[in-house]
Design a protein around this motif. Structure first.
Motif, PDB file in Angstrom:
ATOM      1  N   ARG A  37       0.795  -1.211   0.000  1.00 47.64           N
ATOM      2  CA  ARG A  37       0.000   0.000   0.000  1.00 47.64           C
ATOM      3  C   ARG A  37       0.834   1.272   0.000  1.00 47.64           C
ATOM      4  NH1 ARG A  37      -3.565   0.219   5.047  1.00 47.64           N
ATOM      5  NH2 ARG A  37      -3.720  -1.962   4.517  1.00 47.64           N
ATOM      6  N   SER A  38       2.034   1.210   0.529  1.00 47.14           N
ATOM      7  CA  SER A  38       2.760   2.445   0.754  1.00 47.14           C
ATOM      8  C   SER A  38       3.991   2.587  -0.132  1.00 47.14           C
ATOM      9  CB  SER A  38       3.183   2.526   2.217  1.00 47.14           C
ATOM     10  OG  SER A  38       3.940   3.676   2.428  1.00 47.14           O
ATOM     11  N   PHE A  39       3.907   3.445  -1.128  1.00 50.57           N
ATOM     12  CA  PHE A  39       5.054   3.713  -1.982  1.00 50.57           C
ATOM     13  C   PHE A  39       6.127   4.461  -1.201  1.00 50.57           C
ATOM     14  CE2 PHE A  39       2.361   3.687  -6.086  1.00 50.57           C
ATOM     15  CZ  PHE A  39       2.464   2.315  -6.141  1.00 50.57           C
ATOM     16  N   ALA A  40       5.725   5.250  -0.218  1.00 47.89           N
ATOM     17  CA  ALA A  40       6.698   6.017   0.553  1.00 47.89           C
ATOM     18  C   ALA A  40       7.640   5.104   1.333  1.00 47.89           C
ATOM     19  CB  ALA A  40       5.979   6.952   1.525  1.00 47.89           C
ATOM     20  N   GLN A  41       7.153   3.951   1.742  1.00 48.91           N
ATOM     21  CA  GLN A  41       7.974   3.027   2.514  1.00 48.91           C
ATOM     22  C   GLN A  41       8.734   2.048   1.636  1.00 48.91           C
ATOM     23  OE1 GLN A  41       5.388   1.221   5.381  1.00 48.91           O
ATOM     24  NE2 GLN A  41       5.076   3.120   6.489  1.00 48.91           N
ATOM     25  N   ASP A  42       8.356   1.962   0.355  1.00 52.40           N
ATOM     26  CA  ASP A  42       8.997   0.990  -0.529  1.00 52.40           C
ATOM     27  C   ASP A  42       9.238   1.605  -1.909  1.00 52.40           C
ATOM     28  OD1 ASP A  42       9.915  -1.199  -1.928  1.00 52.40           O
ATOM     29  OD2 ASP A  42       8.269  -2.521  -1.346  1.00 52.40           O
ATOM     30  N   PRO A  43      10.355   2.312  -2.072  1.00 57.48           N
ATOM     31  CA  PRO A  43      10.642   2.964  -3.352  1.00 57.48           C
ATOM     32  C   PRO A  43      10.706   1.977  -4.523  1.00 57.48           C
ATOM     33  CG  PRO A  43      12.137   3.751  -1.661  1.00 57.48           C
ATOM     34  CD  PRO A  43      11.367   2.608  -1.071  1.00 57.48           C
ATOM     35  N   ALA A  44      11.154   0.756  -4.273  1.00 55.89           N
ATOM     36  CA  ALA A  44      11.234  -0.225  -5.354  1.00 55.89           C
ATOM     37  C   ALA A  44       9.834  -0.569  -5.865  1.00 55.89           C
ATOM     38  CB  ALA A  44      11.944  -1.493  -4.875  1.00 55.89           C
ATOM     39  N   LEU A  45       8.876  -0.665  -4.951  1.00 56.45           N
ATOM     40  CA  LEU A  45       7.492  -0.941  -5.345  1.00 56.45           C
ATOM     41  C   LEU A  45       6.942   0.219  -6.173  1.00 56.45           C
ATOM     42  CD1 LEU A  45       5.040  -2.842  -5.056  1.00 56.45           C
ATOM     43  CD2 LEU A  45       4.429  -1.558  -3.015  1.00 56.45           C
ATOM     44  N   ALA A  46       7.259   1.451  -5.770  1.00 54.18           N
ATOM     45  CA  ALA A  46       6.811   2.622  -6.515  1.00 54.18           C
ATOM     46  C   ALA A  46       7.416   2.638  -7.918  1.00 54.18           C
ATOM     47  CB  ALA A  46       7.188   3.901  -5.766  1.00 54.18           C
ATOM     48  N   ALA A  47       8.703   2.306  -8.006  1.00 54.26           N
ATOM     49  CA  ALA A  47       9.375   2.284  -9.311  1.00 54.26           C
ATOM     50  C   ALA A  47       8.754   1.228 -10.218  1.00 54.26           C
ATOM     51  CB  ALA A  47      10.862   2.020  -9.131  1.00 54.26           C
ATOM     52  N   GLU A  48       8.454   0.074  -9.636  1.00 53.80           N
ATOM     53  CA  GLU A  48       7.841  -1.004 -10.422  1.00 53.80           C
ATOM     54  C   GLU A  48       6.462  -0.577 -10.938  1.00 53.80           C
ATOM     55  OE1 GLU A  48       6.106  -5.531  -9.817  1.00 53.80           O
ATOM     56  OE2 GLU A  48       7.376  -4.658  -8.269  1.00 53.80           O
ATOM     57  N   ALA A  49       5.683   0.064 -10.086  1.00 57.86           N
ATOM     58  CA  ALA A  49       4.361   0.540 -10.501  1.00 57.86           C
ATOM     59  C   ALA A  49       4.479   1.588 -11.598  1.00 57.86           C
ATOM     60  CB  ALA A  49       3.610   1.109  -9.306  1.00 57.86           C
ATOM     61  N   GLY A  50       5.452   2.466 -11.471  1.00 63.14           N
ATOM     62  CA  GLY A  50       5.668   3.493 -12.495  1.00 63.14           C
ATOM     63  C   GLY A  50       6.050   2.889 -13.832  1.00 63.14           C
ATOM     64  N   ARG A  51       6.910   1.866 -13.782  1.00 61.63           N
ATOM     65  CA  ARG A  51       7.296   1.183 -15.026  1.00 61.63           C
ATOM     66  C   ARG A  51       6.088   0.526 -15.683  1.00 61.63           C
ATOM     67  NH1 ARG A  51      11.973   0.304 -12.360  1.00 61.63           N
ATOM     68  NH2 ARG A  51      11.262  -1.578 -11.336  1.00 61.63           N
ATOM     69  N   LYS A  52       5.269  -0.127 -14.880  1.00 68.28           N
ATOM     70  CA  LYS A  52       4.071  -0.780 -15.427  1.00 68.28           C
ATOM     71  C   LYS A  52       3.154   0.244 -16.078  1.00 68.28           C
ATOM     72  CE  LYS A  52       3.723  -4.773 -12.365  1.00 68.28           C
ATOM     73  NZ  LYS A  52       2.897  -5.405 -11.307  1.00 68.28           N
ATOM     74  N   GLY A  53       2.980   1.387 -15.404  1.00 64.80           N
ATOM     75  CA  GLY A  53       2.129   2.431 -15.961  1.00 64.80           C
ATOM     76  C   GLY A  53       2.694   2.978 -17.255  1.00 64.80           C
ATOM     77  N   GLY A  54       3.997   3.162 -17.285  1.00 66.96           N
ATOM     78  CA  GLY A  54       4.639   3.672 -18.496  1.00 66.96           C
ATOM     79  C   GLY A  54       4.555   2.701 -19.654  1.00 66.96           C
ATOM     80  N   GLN A  55       4.661   1.419 -19.358  1.00 67.13           N
ATOM     81  CA  GLN A  55       4.593   0.400 -20.410  1.00 67.13           C
ATOM     82  C   GLN A  55       3.183   0.278 -20.969  1.00 67.13           C
ATOM     83  OE1 GLN A  55       6.171  -2.937 -18.290  1.00 67.13           O
ATOM     84  NE2 GLN A  55       8.293  -2.349 -18.654  1.00 67.13           N
TER      85      GLN A  55
END
Length: 97
Positions: A37-55
């Motif tokens: 749930r928390s991108f602030a606590q897990d930057p790798a999870l946020a990066a992965e979500a951003g990549r998925k959105g970009g793709q």
């Protein structure tokens, strides 16, 4: 002829009192495990979500990939907004200017 409505004109979710709306809305966040749930606590999870959105967007429609200055500007604005919230201003601008 359409039936007339009485009251504020709000229907459904909008017609509920704020406490009930908050209770229902919070259930969406609760359905996701805290670790995801928390991108602030897990930057790798946020990066992965951003990549998925970009793709998910065609390369020709990715404005940031075509205009790096636009991406840099958006990043600065996001950083300023985040940091100003932490200071309590919430405006995203420097109060001294």
């Amino acid at each position: 002829m359409a039936p007339s409505r009485s009251g504020s004109g709000k229907q459904g979710f909008a017609s509920m009192d704020e406490a009930k709306q908050r209770n229902i809305a919070s259930k969406g966040g609760q359905s996701v495990p805290a670790a995801k749930r928390s991108f602030a606590q897990d930057p790798a999870l946020a990066a992965e979500a951003g990549r998925k959105g970009g793709q998910a967007v065609q390369a020709s429609d990715r404005s940031f990939s075509r205009d790096r200055s636009l991406a840099a500007s958006a990043g600065r604005k996001g950083g300023q907004a985040t940091h100003s919230k932490n200071r309590g201003t919430g405006s995203g601008t420097d109060a001294a200017t």
